[in-house]
Design an enzyme around this catalytic site. Structure first.
Site, short mmCIF file in Angstrom:
data_model
loop_
_atom_site.label_atom_id
_atom_site.label_comp_id
_atom_site.label_asym_id
_atom_site.label_seq_id
_atom_site.Cartn_x
_atom_site.Cartn_y
_atom_site.Cartn_z
N THR A 115 -79.73 -34.69 -27.28
CA THR A 115 -79.74 -34.91 -28.84
C THR A 115 -79.05 -33.78 -29.38
OG1 THR A 115 -82.08 -35.91 -28.98
CG2 THR A 115 -81.38 -34.81 -30.94
N PHE A 151 -82.95 -42.94 -27.20
CA PHE A 151 -83.93 -43.25 -28.07
C PHE A 151 -85.37 -43.62 -27.20
CE2 PHE A 151 -80.31 -44.53 -30.37
CZ PHE A 151 -80.87 -43.60 -31.73
N LYS A 199 -79.65 -40.08 -34.44
CA LYS A 199 -80.76 -39.87 -33.45
C LYS A 199 -81.68 -39.00 -34.35
CE LYS A 199 -83.49 -38.87 -30.11
NZ LYS A 199 -84.31 -39.74 -29.52
N PHE A 227 -97.10 -46.47 -35.66
CA PHE A 227 -97.04 -45.25 -36.21
C PHE A 227 -97.55 -44.83 -37.47
CE2 PHE A 227 -93.96 -42.12 -34.04
CZ PHE A 227 -93.84 -42.90 -32.99
N ALA A 256 -103.71 -41.92 -37.56
CA ALA A 256 -103.91 -40.54 -37.81
C ALA A 256 -104.20 -39.92 -36.56
CB ALA A 256 -104.68 -40.25 -39.08
N GLY A 257 -104.21 -38.53 -36.69
CA GLY A 257 -104.56 -37.71 -35.41
C GLY A 257 -104.03 -36.31 -35.57
N CYS A 303 -89.32 -33.51 -28.37
CA CYS A 303 -88.38 -34.03 -29.25
C CYS A 303 -88.86 -33.75 -30.64
CB CYS A 303 -87.95 -35.66 -29.05
SG CYS A 303 -87.40 -35.88 -27.45
N LYS A 353 -98.98 -36.82 -25.32
CA LYS A 353 -99.26 -38.09 -25.64
C LYS A 353 -99.66 -38.68 -24.30
CE LYS A 353 -94.84 -40.51 -25.54
NZ LYS A 353 -94.00 -41.15 -26.21
P1 NAD Z 1 -85.53 -31.71 -19.62
O1 NAD Z 1 -85.87 -30.28 -19.87
O2 NAD Z 1 -86.74 -32.41 -19.22
O3 NAD Z 1 -84.46 -31.68 -18.61
C1 NAD Z 1 -83.14 -30.95 -18.71
C2 NAD Z 1 -82.54 -30.67 -17.25
O4 NAD Z 1 -81.03 -30.10 -17.33
C3 NAD Z 1 -83.46 -29.86 -16.56
O5 NAD Z 1 -83.69 -30.30 -15.33
C4 NAD Z 1 -82.52 -28.48 -16.29
O6 NAD Z 1 -82.89 -27.81 -14.97
C5 NAD Z 1 -81.20 -29.21 -16.45
N1 NAD Z 1 -80.03 -28.07 -16.55
C6 NAD Z 1 -80.10 -27.30 -17.56
N2 NAD Z 1 -79.07 -26.42 -17.61
C7 NAD Z 1 -78.20 -27.20 -16.84
C8 NAD Z 1 -76.70 -27.00 -16.19
N3 NAD Z 1 -76.26 -26.23 -16.70
N4 NAD Z 1 -76.45 -28.01 -15.19
C9 NAD Z 1 -77.08 -28.93 -14.88
N5 NAD Z 1 -78.48 -29.05 -15.35
C10 NAD Z 1 -78.95 -28.33 -16.10
O7 NAD Z 1 -84.81 -32.18 -20.74
P2 NAD Z 1 -84.94 -33.87 -21.21
O8 NAD Z 1 -86.60 -34.06 -22.05
O9 NAD Z 1 -84.75 -34.66 -20.44
O10 NAD Z 1 -84.24 -33.97 -22.49
C11 NAD Z 1 -82.82 -33.69 -22.29
C12 NAD Z 1 -82.05 -34.08 -23.67
O11 NAD Z 1 -82.31 -35.43 -24.20
C13 NAD Z 1 -82.31 -33.31 -24.78
O12 NAD Z 1 -81.56 -32.78 -25.89
C14 NAD Z 1 -83.56 -34.08 -25.47
O13 NAD Z 1 -83.69 -33.71 -26.96
C15 NAD Z 1 -83.02 -35.39 -25.38
N6 NAD Z 1 -84.00 -36.50 -25.63
C16 NAD Z 1 -85.21 -36.33 -24.82
C17 NAD Z 1 -86.04 -37.26 -24.96
C18 NAD Z 1 -87.31 -37.00 -24.29
O14 NAD Z 1 -88.15 -38.05 -24.41
N7 NAD Z 1 -87.60 -36.15 -23.47
C19 NAD Z 1 -85.70 -38.59 -25.48
C20 NAD Z 1 -84.46 -39.04 -25.86
C21 NAD Z 1 -83.69 -37.41 -26.04
#
Ligand code: NAD
Length: 444
Positions: free
Chosen positions: A121, A159, A214, A259, A262-263, A270, A331
């Site tokens: 994101t 998403f 997003k 959605f 309440a909570g 995110c 959650k």
């Molecule tokens: P996360 O922290 O679980 O995973 C990120 C991974 O990237 C980690 O394993 C970390 O070690 C690795 N990393 C960091 N620097 C690195 C590098 N230089 N080279 C290789 N690997 C590297 O994060 P996430 O929850 O998977 O989220 C990732 C992105 O996706 C974020 O921007 C987040 O906002 C977005 N996103 C997350 C969700 C969610 O539900 N978690 C949903 C949609 C979008």
């Protein structure tokens, strides 16, 4: 197709596994050596329902690989997804350092046409920054032709919801592709086609609109939750019941049923960071996104609502009180505790001199890594209640929905429940002999 996924966290691991499940060849990369070793040993570093079966099958059948070697992954793949962290910086804006660092590294590795895709994101304008970072480090085509090449940068926001990530990825409501490149668009359209067989749409748009889509989605959902929490707070003051108001408005198709529960506030990796980042992006464009600033402050307050209720019940005398806490993850159906209300509750309770015994079906290890032995980790929900002055519920795991109330009363010091997720019927709790406080409903 040959795919590299850089960043093997909640998003990267699900993305890589689901693409492999559709027959693609996927290499997942991470800088965390321990994580990669774990995956190479056939173990999942996160809890995500249904991921284990797909992970095991695709790794065993040789479609899903793990490495810390970025060049191996980039050189052998045409499609490169960036699923890297974009945490909030000091001013709330998304920290793009991981994304831009990897973009620069990829530039120096490009050997033939590549599509570099932001699945992280990222704020409006990041695709251009990634393109610049790649261009700066790209090596000119050598006389032997072994380096240098064409590339496109695409925004493809994700998403998925933790807890439903595999389902969401396999059957997305929509896929958003931000690109002006027909070539990249055609390849990604083919890549996603198997996921859209039920007719769900794939939307092509410019990069900036995809990036903003997003943030708009997450900010809208955070606002919807926060609006309902405000209604709940008003219900408590007016004697109305938020359950009634919820069904009353949810049946309006313009509002919708989802959605509206309440909570004690939204958490997770995110919503909190994305709402802050959108406020910050607005500031950069000299726009004051007032509604979102309110959402942030209301949510901060809401996270401590249960603590305020407890404090008021015990007339500020929390020293040496023992509290049971059910639910640690932000959650249900995830082990993720990032920005979870439980963290705020624990901190406030401990600061008041109380002790906490917690139980969560999946998130105990992550909480141990975060707060260590400052709290007791119970072996089951009833063990957490042993000698407790009150129970606090922070996460609506299904497991907590039908507890043995008689057993609870037997092990607790007093039949006292503060429910931040409205799991039980207040009247029933009264019949069962509990003092029961929930969110936006009458105290029983
Ligand atoms: P996360 O922290 O679980 O995973 C990120 C991974 O990237 C980690 O394993 C970390 O070690 C690795 N990393 C960091 N620097 C690195 C590098 N230089 N080279 C290789 N690997 C590297 O994060 P996430 O929850 O998977 O989220 C990732 C992105 O996706 C974020 O921007 C987040 O906002 C977005 N996103 C997350 C969700 C969610 O539900 N978690 C949903 C949609 C979008």
């Amino acid at each position: 197709m040959k795919i590299a996924v850089i960043g093997t966290g909640y998003v990267g691991l699900v993305t890589g596994t689901c693409f492999a499940e559709m027959g693609n060849h996927v290499i997942c990369v991470d800088i965390d050596e321990k994580k990669i070793q774990f995956l190479l040993n056939g173990k999942l570093p996160i809890y995500e329902p249904h991921l284990d079966i797909l992970f095991e099958r695709n790794a065993r059948q040789g479609r899903l690989h793990f490495t810390t070697n970025l060049s191996e992954a980039v050189e052998n793949s045409q499609i490169i997804f960036l699923a890297l962290p974009t945490p909030p910086g000091a001013d709330g804006s998304a920290d793009l350092s991981a994304v831009l660092k990897v973009a620069g590294q990829i530039g120096s590795l490009i050997n033939e046409y590549k599509i570099i895709i932001n699945k992280s994101t990222v704020p409006v304008g990041t695709a251009e920054k990634v393109r610049d970072a790649v261009l700066k480090s790209i090596k000119p085509v050598a006389s032997g032709g072994e380096r240098g090449g064409d590339f496109d940068v695409v925004s493809n926001p994700e998403f998925l919801r933790e807890g439903f990530a595999v389902d969401d990825f396999m059957k997305p409501d929509r896929v958003v592709i931000g690109t002006k490149s027909e070539r990249a668009g055609k390849i990604l359209s083919d890549l996603y086609a198997p996921f859209l067989r039920q007719g769900n749409p794939i939307y092509f748009m410019d990069e900036r609109s995809a990036e903003l889509t997003k943030y708009a989605a997450n900010a809208f959902l955070a606002t919807k939750i926060t609006f309902m929490n405000e209604i709940a707070n008003l219900c408590e003051r007016t004697g109305a019941n938020v359950d009634m108001v919820r069904i009353g408005i949810g049946s309006d198709s313009r509002i919708g049923k989802r959605f509206l529960f309440a909570g004690i506030g939204y958490g997770g990796s995110c919503f909190p960071k994305d709402v802050k980042a959108l406020v910050q992006t607005s500031r950069e464009y000299e726009y004051d996104f007032e509604i979102l600033s309110s959402v942030i402050s209301i949510n901060d307050r809401q996270k401590l609502l249960l603590f305020e209720k407890v404090k008021s019940y015990f007339k500020n005398q929390l020293k040496n009180k023992k509290f049971a806490l059910w639910g640690l993850s932000f959650k249900p159906d995830t082990d993720d505790i990032r920005e979870a209300p439980s963290l705020y509750l624990i901190e406030a309770l401990l600061a008041s001199g109380a002790s906490v015994a917690a139980f969560d079906p999946e998130a105990m290890n992550n909480m141990k890594n975060s707060v260590g032995d400052k709290i007791r980790y119970a072996s089951d929900p009833y063990n957490a209640l042993d000698g407790a002055d009150a129970l606090l519920i922070a996460t609506e795991w299904s497991l907590f929905r039908t507890p043995e109330f008689d057993r609870m009363k037997k092990v607790m010091k007093a039949p006292l429940v503060f429910d931040g997720r409205n799991l039980y019927d207040p009247l029933r709790m009264k019949e069962l002999g509990f003092h029961y406080e929930s969110i936006g409903r009458p105290v029983s």
